[in-house]
Design a protein around this motif. Sequence first.
Motif, mmCIF file in Angstrom:
data_model
loop_
_atom_site.group_PDB
_atom_site.id
_atom_site.type_symbol
_atom_site.label_atom_id
_atom_site.label_comp_id
_atom_site.label_asym_id
_atom_site.label_seq_id
_atom_site.Cartn_x
_atom_site.Cartn_y
_atom_site.Cartn_z
ATOM 1 N N ARG A 10 0.830 -1.216 0.000
ATOM 2 C CA ARG A 10 0.000 0.000 0.000
ATOM 3 C C ARG A 10 0.861 1.261 0.000
ATOM 4 O O ARG A 10 0.593 2.216 -0.728
ATOM 5 C CB ARG A 10 -0.916 -0.014 1.224
ATOM 6 N N ARG B 72 1.540 9.086 -6.030
ATOM 7 C CA ARG B 72 1.492 10.495 -5.611
ATOM 8 C C ARG B 72 2.862 11.098 -5.382
ATOM 9 O O ARG B 72 2.978 12.263 -5.057
ATOM 10 C CB ARG B 72 0.658 10.633 -4.334
ATOM 11 N N ALA C 155 3.121 11.747 -1.161
ATOM 12 C CA ALA C 155 3.179 10.494 -0.410
ATOM 13 C C ALA C 155 4.505 10.379 0.345
ATOM 14 O O ALA C 155 4.538 9.904 1.484
ATOM 15 C CB ALA C 155 2.999 9.302 -1.341
ATOM 16 N N ASP D 26 1.347 3.917 -3.126
ATOM 17 C CA ASP D 26 1.077 5.330 -2.879
ATOM 18 C C ASP D 26 2.285 6.195 -3.254
ATOM 19 O O ASP D 26 2.139 7.259 -3.847
ATOM 20 C CB ASP D 26 0.692 5.538 -1.409
#
Length: 166
Positions: A70, A78, A82, A74
Amino acid sequence: MKTTRHLLTLLFCGFLLVSALMYICGEFLQCDMTLFAGASRQTRFIVSTLMILLTISLLPLSLRLFKFRRVSDDLHQRQAAALRHWGTLRICVIGLLLVMNTFLYYAFELESTYGYLAVVVLLCMPFIVPTKSRCEAEVQPEEPVKKEEQPENDNDEETNGSHSQL
């Protein structure tokens, strides 16, 4: 990306500076920081056990944080936002462990357990230094590793030739 790296570097250096100031005050300036000098054995045991458990559980988790699917996804989607979020979380967890262990070392009259824990955390700090190359590498997607084609069956020419010689 540059402002994110500067923010992470500021946080990283801030935690090191706070810990270093506590060390300087406790060792060289002889400041009395023994807040829990009269603590009972039970209190000492509970706090010691809690800090040991927190350190040995949160330290590897923080060092491995960017490898979780995860978090990795991310970071690749981003990127700078992130990295700012997850990098701040990682630096804060490890930095707070360092500061808390350093503080408790002096608060409990130079209790060696906290000193050793602080040294372990300090030894892990170079693995999270937010350098330019590390920040860029964290947000780049990993290329899949290609497996070399291997023969499907054992009756291929190389194996038949080597077995016939035996």
